[in-house]
Design an enzyme around this catalytic site. Structure first.
Site, PDB file in Angstrom:
ATOM      1  N   HIS A 159       2.038   0.727  -8.892  1.00 36.90           N
ATOM      2  CA  HIS A 159       2.167   1.806  -7.910  1.00 36.90           C
ATOM      3  C   HIS A 159       3.622   2.243  -7.796  1.00 36.90           C
ATOM      4  O   HIS A 159       4.525   1.576  -8.305  1.00 36.90           O
ATOM      5  CB  HIS A 159       1.664   1.359  -6.533  1.00 36.90           C
ATOM      6  CG  HIS A 159       0.170   1.323  -6.408  1.00 36.90           C
ATOM      7  ND1 HIS A 159      -0.564   0.197  -6.667  1.00 36.90           N
ATOM      8  CD2 HIS A 159      -0.724   2.293  -6.068  1.00 36.90           C
ATOM      9  CE1 HIS A 159      -1.853   0.455  -6.503  1.00 36.90           C
ATOM     10  NE2 HIS A 159      -1.979   1.728  -6.138  1.00 36.90           N
ATOM     11  N   LYS A 163       5.854   1.793  -2.293  1.00 39.69           N
ATOM     12  CA  LYS A 163       4.564   1.390  -1.672  1.00 39.69           C
ATOM     13  C   LYS A 163       4.797   0.139  -0.817  1.00 39.69           C
ATOM     14  O   LYS A 163       5.413  -0.822  -1.254  1.00 39.69           O
ATOM     15  CB  LYS A 163       3.508   1.119  -2.751  1.00 39.69           C
ATOM     16  CG  LYS A 163       2.159   0.764  -2.144  1.00 39.69           C
ATOM     17  CD  LYS A 163       1.044   0.782  -3.176  1.00 39.69           C
ATOM     18  CE  LYS A 163      -0.260   0.232  -2.640  1.00 39.69           C
ATOM     19  NZ  LYS A 163      -0.794   0.944  -1.493  1.00 39.69           N
TER      20      LYS A 163
END
Ligand SMILES: NC(=O)c1ccc[n+]([C@@H]2O[C@H](COP(=O)([O-])OP(=O)(O)OC[C@H]3O[C@@H](n4cnc5c(N)ncnc54)[C@H](OP(=O)(O)O)[C@@H]3O)[C@@H](O)[C@H]2O)c1
Length: 294
Positions: A159, A163
């Protein structure tokens, strides 16, 4: 026409807003931000860098008054856990169904959400993984692990750099599906499953929207099941599917229900049984067996 209220106008909320504005069967009637947000009273179009929409962004403090004024049927919430819990109670009291995309709820939060749906006879979709493709991956991981019993499983997720959670909630849910699949007990207690049995490797880099890979490796072969999001539009498309599902229902649901997974699996079994009979049997009443090579 489904009248929609959107709560949370961050990265995901903005993408959802743009997508709702493109739909013929739903109308965005309300957009809600936090009470101290610099977006209060702005035209939604200004936030989305498009022409004026005539939708003035309202503060979550005025949620009740705005609902009375704009009469939404369904709300989509992509804000943050504490805010969502408060919003959902107000929405349920006022008979507005909700699609919850927000993640990071505690167990107490979750009990509260199910109680709200029950007490107010409201309709709630709780969808921490709203992407349709990710739900397909979870189903496949569950089925694959139930067939490949002795294989070692590792989950790899990537990600964007900022995040907040690691590993991702989705990766943990995939681990749960793998454990569910590899357990053959029907009276399975989810609380007793040991997630540490499945290693999860997390990569945080650049602007990667989201990638999950399940690796099942045996002594002589391996299988990989992977999903990658190219844009936040996939979240919006999943959210709209959930809106269409919940707008006329009461009860607490998940994406499995929205995607009718039980029906899909039953259809698979029935179709395969039907085709198998066609392939291996004469369609006569004495049901004489023949082989497929005949
Ligand atoms: N279910 C899924 O598949 C999925 C997919 C993507 C994201 N998510 C989850 O959705 C949530 C939002 O994600 P994101 O990436 O869009 O985060 P984000 O960019 O940080 O947006 C969240 C927004 O919520 C707003 N907000 C905060 N308190 C609020 C309140 N009381 N009422 C209304 N709005 C409020 C904040 O803006 P203002 O303060 O300006 O209002 C903020 O911009 C997170 O929990 C994320 O994990 C879930």
């Amino acid at each position: 026409m489904i009248r929609v209220c959107l709560i949370g106008l961050g990265r995901t909320g903005k993408e959802i807003a743009k997508t709702i504005l493109e739909q013929d069967d739903m109308k965005l009637v309300m957009a809600v931000c936090s009470k101290n947000s610099h977006n209060v009273n702005k035209d939604l179009g200004d936030l989305l860098n498009i022409k004026k929409t005539g939708i003035s962004v309202s503060s979550c403090d005025e949620l009740q008054q705005s609902i009375l004024k704009f009469k939404p049927n369904v709300a989509i919430d992509f804000s943050q856990p504490e805010a969502t819990i408060l919003n959902v109670e107000t929405l349920a009291k006022m008979k507005v169904r909700t699609v919850i995309g927000t993640t990071g709820f505690s167990e107490i939060h979750m009990k509260k959400l199910t109680a709200i749906a029950h007490n107010y006879k409201s309709g709630i979709v709780h969808a921490p993984n709203i992407t349709v493709g990710v739900n397909v991956l979870m189903l496949l991981a569950n089925l694959a692990s139930s067939i490949l019993e002795d294989y070692d499983c590792t989950i790899i997720e990537s990600h964007f750099k900022d995040k907040k959670d690691s590993p991702s909630g989705t990766a943990k849910k995939i681990a749960r599906e793998v454990l569910k699949g590899s357990s053959h007990k029907t009276n399975l207690n989810l609380e007793n499953l040991n997630y540490d049995d499945i290693p999860i490797l997390s990569i945080r880099a650049g602007g990667i929207i989201g990638k999950h890979k399940v690796l099942l490796a045996g002594q002589h072969d391996k299988i990989e099941i992977a999903h990658e999001s190219f844009s936040r539009k996939v979240f919006a498309l999943g959210a709209l599917r959930a809106v269409r599902f919940i707008h006329d229902k009461a009860g607490f649901y998940e994406m499995d229900d929205v995607l009718c997974l039980e029906e899909v699996l039953n259809r698979y079994v029935n179709r395969e049984n039907f085709l198998r009979k066609q392939k291996y049997y004469y369609p006569s009443s004495n049901d004489k067996v023949r082989t497929s090579v005949e």
